[in-house]
Design an enzyme around this catalytic site. Structure first.
Site, PDB file in Angstrom:
ATOM      1  N   GLU A  16      54.064  29.513  40.906  1.00 49.17           N
ATOM      2  CA  GLU A  16      54.346  31.144  40.495  1.00 49.17           C
ATOM      3  C   GLU A  16      55.745  31.288  40.680  1.00 49.17           C
ATOM      4  O   GLU A  16      56.181  31.230  41.593  1.00 49.17           O
ATOM      5  CB  GLU A  16      53.328  32.229  41.162  1.00 49.17           C
ATOM      6  CG  GLU A  16      53.450  33.306  40.674  1.00 49.17           C
ATOM      7  CD  GLU A  16      52.443  34.402  41.444  1.00 49.17           C
ATOM      8  OE1 GLU A  16      51.328  34.454  41.281  1.00 49.17           O
ATOM      9  OE2 GLU A  16      52.977  35.075  42.243  1.00 49.17           O
ATOM     10  N   HIS A  77      50.945  36.442  33.470  1.00 44.60           N
ATOM     11  CA  HIS A  77      49.890  37.372  34.061  1.00 44.60           C
ATOM     12  C   HIS A  77      49.838  38.467  33.234  1.00 44.60           C
ATOM     13  O   HIS A  77      50.842  38.939  32.406  1.00 44.60           O
ATOM     14  CB  HIS A  77      50.536  37.848  35.491  1.00 44.60           C
ATOM     15  CG  HIS A  77      50.473  36.736  36.645  1.00 44.60           C
ATOM     16  ND1 HIS A  77      50.273  36.926  37.731  1.00 44.60           N
ATOM     17  CD2 HIS A  77      50.627  35.566  36.505  1.00 44.60           C
ATOM     18  CE1 HIS A  77      50.176  36.090  38.580  1.00 44.60           C
ATOM     19  NE2 HIS A  77      50.439  34.971  37.735  1.00 44.60           N
ATOM     20  N   GLY A 108      45.043  44.483  38.199  1.00 47.31           N
ATOM     21  CA  GLY A 108      46.450  44.776  38.704  1.00 47.31           C
ATOM     22  C   GLY A 108      46.245  45.714  39.692  1.00 47.31           C
ATOM     23  O   GLY A 108      45.205  46.399  40.091  1.00 47.31           O
ATOM     24  N   ASP A 109      47.244  46.126  40.471  1.00 45.62           N
ATOM     25  CA  ASP A 109      47.361  47.010  41.671  1.00 45.62           C
ATOM     26  C   ASP A 109      46.961  48.463  41.399  1.00 45.62           C
ATOM     27  O   ASP A 109      47.401  48.899  40.093  1.00 45.62           O
ATOM     28  CB  ASP A 109      48.513  46.528  42.410  1.00 45.62           C
ATOM     29  CG  ASP A 109      48.881  45.448  43.012  1.00 45.62           C
ATOM     30  OD1 ASP A 109      47.940  44.582  43.265  1.00 45.62           O
ATOM     31  OD2 ASP A 109      50.093  45.022  43.159  1.00 45.62           O
ATOM     32  N   ALA A 122      38.767  43.595  36.107  1.00 44.21           N
ATOM     33  CA  ALA A 122      39.273  42.324  35.277  1.00 44.21           C
ATOM     34  C   ALA A 122      38.250  41.859  34.236  1.00 44.21           C
ATOM     35  O   ALA A 122      38.563  41.327  33.217  1.00 44.21           O
ATOM     36  CB  ALA A 122      39.972  41.513  36.285  1.00 44.21           C
ATOM     37  N   HIS A 147      37.490  40.275  48.174  1.00 40.31           N
ATOM     38  CA  HIS A 147      38.353  41.103  47.570  1.00 40.31           C
ATOM     39  C   HIS A 147      38.578  42.545  48.569  1.00 40.31           C
ATOM     40  O   HIS A 147      37.513  43.040  49.138  1.00 40.31           O
ATOM     41  CB  HIS A 147      38.245  41.608  46.223  1.00 40.31           C
ATOM     42  CG  HIS A 147      39.209  42.607  45.483  1.00 40.31           C
ATOM     43  ND1 HIS A 147      39.654  43.744  45.795  1.00 40.31           N
ATOM     44  CD2 HIS A 147      39.928  42.044  44.471  1.00 40.31           C
ATOM     45  CE1 HIS A 147      40.523  44.037  45.190  1.00 40.31           C
ATOM     46  NE2 HIS A 147      40.767  43.262  44.225  1.00 40.31           N
ATOM     47  N   LYS A 163      33.491  37.745  35.967  1.00 42.43           N
ATOM     48  CA  LYS A 163      34.407  37.194  35.398  1.00 42.43           C
ATOM     49  C   LYS A 163      34.221  35.969  34.801  1.00 42.43           C
ATOM     50  O   LYS A 163      34.766  35.814  33.321  1.00 42.43           O
ATOM     51  CB  LYS A 163      35.792  36.867  36.384  1.00 42.43           C
ATOM     52  CG  LYS A 163      36.316  37.908  37.027  1.00 42.43           C
ATOM     53  CD  LYS A 163      37.259  37.717  38.196  1.00 42.43           C
ATOM     54  CE  LYS A 163      37.956  38.815  38.817  1.00 42.43           C
ATOM     55  NZ  LYS A 163      38.991  38.809  39.781  1.00 42.43           N
TER      56      LYS A 163
END
Length: 289
Positions: A16, A77, A108-109, A122, A147, A163
């Site tokens: 990444e 992303h 996302g944050d 998500a 999480h 998901k």
């Protein structure tokens, strides 16, 4: 090439990177990408800015360069926090225009001023991409220790199952410092009927301050053996970084020996991290020299 197809045929190795912000030139990220591409990764993922804004254009530009200049599969992303359906569709159009076919779909944050609009989770974004861009290969994040916002581990696993059912093709884990946590998580995925490939994400810690920040922001626990190494390193920054690199090398060698689907290195834009992880995996036979 679709990352899910690569995972169907081999154990993978990937990196990444994050695109530059502010006045840092995109060319710097290109140079990092070029250096990491020398280690023949199966793909390189490119992060999106917090909250889905800011350097998103750089994300797609760098992913395009990976695909078309360096001949490396790119995983872009893509976040949905604060986004409308129209925002997401414009982003998907931009990815198509850039020749990107692999996307890591993330909520996302949470950031001030950006609240949920059309996508709460998500899994909502994944389901939307599956309908409007069925040609995309969709990755999703997973959390070996649960999480950080979930009430308990069970809730985290239920969200992960959603998901998969929404259309995720593979998973990439959040960083962790205890491999046993990942192995337990892998077993729990079987109980929850999660059958898609799971790639293990590893980030070498570079300092005591950094690992504390990761523990609070990501919920990653810090094993006693990591603490002991940091104590032995003292206040010397170089010694702390060296301890982190050595520990991460041990992690990836153990993961390789335990048959993980893939190993994903959070490189922090440092090619030397990529080189060290690559050399360890060549040495243990996970990668070819």
């Amino acid at each position: 090439m679709r990352i899910s197809d690569i995972l169907a045929g081999k154990q993978t190795f990937s990196f990444e990177i994050f695109p530059p912000k502010g006045e840092l030139p995109v060319d710097q990220a290109r140079e990092v990408s070029r250096a990491l591409a020398a280690y023949d990764p199966d793909w390189i993922s490119v992060t999106f800015s917090a909250g889905g804004s800011g350097n998103s254009g750089n994300t797609f530009a760098i992913a395009h360069a990976l695909e078309h200049e360096l001949d490396v599969n790119a995983l872009a992303h893509f976040t949905c926090m604060g986004a409308t359906v129209a925002d997401v569709d414009r982003g998907l159009d931009a990815m198509r225009a850039a020749g990107i076919s692999n996307v890591l779909a993330l909520r996302g944050d949470r950031v001030p001023g950006r609240d949920v609009v059309d996508f709460t989770y998500a899994s909502d974004l994944i389901a939307h991409i599956k309908v409007v861009a069925p040609e995309m290969c969709i990755g999703a994040a997973c959390y070996p220790e649960g999480h950080v916002e979930c009430e308990d581990f069970e809730q985290s696993m239920r969200h992960l199952y959603l998901k998969q059912e929404a259309g995720a093709d593979f998973l990439v884990s959040q960083l962790f410092f205890n491999n046993e946590d990942f192995y337990r998580f892998r077993e729990m995925c079987l109980r929850y009927r999660i059958k898609i490939p799971i790639v293990a994400g590893i980030m070498p810690f570079t300092s005591e301050a950094q690992i504390k920040r990761m523990a609070f922001t990501c919920g990653a626990s810090i094993p006693s053996r990591v603490i002991k190494r940091l104590v032995a390193a003292g206040d010397q920054k170089d010694a702390q970084a060296r301890a982190g690199m050595e520990y991460a090398c041990e992690q990836v060698a153990d993961l390789a020996a335990n048959g993980v689907d893939g190993i994903h290195i959070y490189s922090m834009n440092h090619p030397e991290i990529g080189r060290a992880m690559h050399d360890v995996l060549v040495g243990c036979g996970y990668l070819k020299a």
